[in-house]
Design an enzyme around this catalytic site. Structure first.
Site, PDB file in Angstrom:
ATOM      1  N   LYS A 118     -30.760  30.966  -9.999  1.00  0.00           N
ATOM      2  CA  LYS A 118     -30.347  30.699  -8.617  1.00  0.00           C
ATOM      3  C   LYS A 118     -31.070  31.542  -7.556  1.00  0.00           C
ATOM      4  O   LYS A 118     -30.629  31.634  -6.413  1.00  0.00           O
ATOM      5  CB  LYS A 118     -28.826  30.845  -8.407  1.00  0.00           C
ATOM      6  CG  LYS A 118     -27.959  30.130  -9.400  1.00  0.00           C
ATOM      7  CD  LYS A 118     -28.460  28.766  -9.762  1.00  0.00           C
ATOM      8  CE  LYS A 118     -28.231  27.745  -8.658  1.00  0.00           C
ATOM      9  NZ  LYS A 118     -28.837  26.437  -9.052  1.00  0.00           N
ATOM     10  N   SER A 166     -24.342  31.528  -5.090  1.00  0.00           N
ATOM     11  CA  SER A 166     -25.052  30.332  -5.518  1.00  0.00           C
ATOM     12  C   SER A 166     -24.785  30.044  -7.003  1.00  0.00           C
ATOM     13  O   SER A 166     -24.565  28.894  -7.404  1.00  0.00           O
ATOM     14  CB  SER A 166     -26.552  30.515  -5.272  1.00  0.00           C
ATOM     15  OG  SER A 166     -27.258  29.363  -5.658  1.00  0.00           O
ATOM     16  N   HIS A 187     -35.909  32.261 -17.256  1.00  0.00           N
ATOM     17  CA  HIS A 187     -34.921  33.186 -16.703  1.00  0.00           C
ATOM     18  C   HIS A 187     -34.844  34.467 -17.526  1.00  0.00           C
ATOM     19  O   HIS A 187     -33.976  35.306 -17.305  1.00  0.00           O
ATOM     20  CB  HIS A 187     -33.527  32.535 -16.669  1.00  0.00           C
ATOM     21  CG  HIS A 187     -33.389  31.436 -15.655  1.00  0.00           C
ATOM     22  ND1 HIS A 187     -34.020  31.465 -14.431  1.00  0.00           N
ATOM     23  CD2 HIS A 187     -32.680  30.274 -15.686  1.00  0.00           C
ATOM     24  CE1 HIS A 187     -33.704  30.365 -13.763  1.00  0.00           C
ATOM     25  NE2 HIS A 187     -32.900  29.625 -14.499  1.00  0.00           N
TER      26      HIS A 187
END
Ligand code: A3P
Length: 288
Positions: free
Chosen positions: A48, A132, A102
């Site tokens: 995010k 988020s 990630h």
């Protein structure tokens, strides 16, 4: 008749010191043995932080001119697939290959370092990142259940969300960048403030020189409202998201945390933040 099954949400577990779900660890061996090519470009982020935005910018920079059909027919998450989900990038036909991850820095397969691949890290301030992520986890059935906001707030600070501690992630990559000229560290807030300037910096890092027209076209095309309307960048084609609950292109702002954090939460957060973020050279803006 049909049997409707809701996809069940995955469990969170500790994997080598980092909270993960099986989606990100199932392919561990293969992913660690990944053979990078010198021209691969890796986009690394905490979830995010602006992964999709930077993916789209890079895709336009590399392929906007040469393969316009790619822009109208292939969703961005297929153009720039996840390192963690091996099956997609094996099929990547392009050169360079744009790949996202990630992973915290210590999980990146060694081949990327050996091949001197260019790596772009995007960081976003923790408060907006948390907000988020909370909204995303509510709508993304591939994520563990976020629970309510108060609960999520605590779990985020403890690193009990997918990819673990935000604090470790941004700090780990920041340290790495100090000794790796191949890592370009950028900030979501800077992109919001001046997208064109950040694209220029990206280009000089990558050795790209788009024409002035092209640069303008890209800067305009990647603005929030454009990407929100674009079905190839707004994730509306993704099967595992519940668009009744929210939208992937949610707000795209700096400072939305103020609509979520209570005064007490903000104090608690700041107190904890000071303890975890000791490096004065890493500053993230929670406001523009
Ligand atoms: P919000 O939930 O705050 O709106 P990721 O791609 O890493 O999953 O990050 C998603 C976040 O980036 C979402 O934040 C999304 O709206 C925001 N985002 C995506 N494209 C953007 C753009 N062009 N401008 C601003 N924010 C953008």
């Amino acid at each position: 008749g049909h049997i409707w099954t809701l996809p069940s949400r995955p469990e969170l577990f500790d994997f080598r010191g980092v909270s993960m779900t099986h989606f990100f660890t199932d392919n561990w061996e293969n992913v660690q043995n990944f053979k990078a090519r010198p021209d691969d470009v890796l986009i690394a982020t905490y979830p995010k932080a602006g992964t999709t935005w930077v993916s789209y910018i890079l895709d336009l920079l590399y392929f906007g001119q040469t393969s316009p059909e790619r822009q109208t027919s292939v969703p961005i998450y297929e153009r720039v697939p996840f390192l963690e989900l091996i099956e997609l990038y094996l099929l990547l036909p392009t050169s360079p290959r744009l790949i996202k991850t990630h992973f915290p820095v210590q999980f990146v397969p060694k081949s990327f370092w050996e091949q001197n691949c260019k790596i772009i890290y995007v960081a976003r301030n923790a408060k907006d990142n948390m907000v988020s992520y909370f909204h995303f986890d509510s709508m993304a059935m591939i994520e563990p259940d976020p629970g309510d906001w108060n609960n999520y707030f605590q779990r985020f600070m403890q690193g009990k969300v997918v990819t673990g501690s935000w604090y470790d992630h941004v700090n780990g990559w920041w340290k790495k960048k100090q000794t790796s000229p191949n890592v370009h560290y950028m900030f979501y807030e800077d992109l919001v403030e001046d997208t064109g300037r950040e694209i220029d910096k990206l280009c000089s890092f990558l050795g790209l020189s788009p024409s002035e027209d092209e640069r303008k076209r890209i800067t305009g095309g990647v603005q929030f409202d454009k990407m929100k309307k674009n079905n190839m960048t707004n994730y509306s084609t993704h099967a595992r998201m519940d668009f009744k609950t929210g939208s992937f292109m949610r707000k795209g702002r700096v400072g939305d945390w103020k609509n979520h954090f209570t005064v007490a939460q903000n104090e608690e957060f700041d107190e904890d933040y000071k303890k975890k973020m000791k490096d004065p050279t890493l500053q993230l803006r929670t406001d523009l």
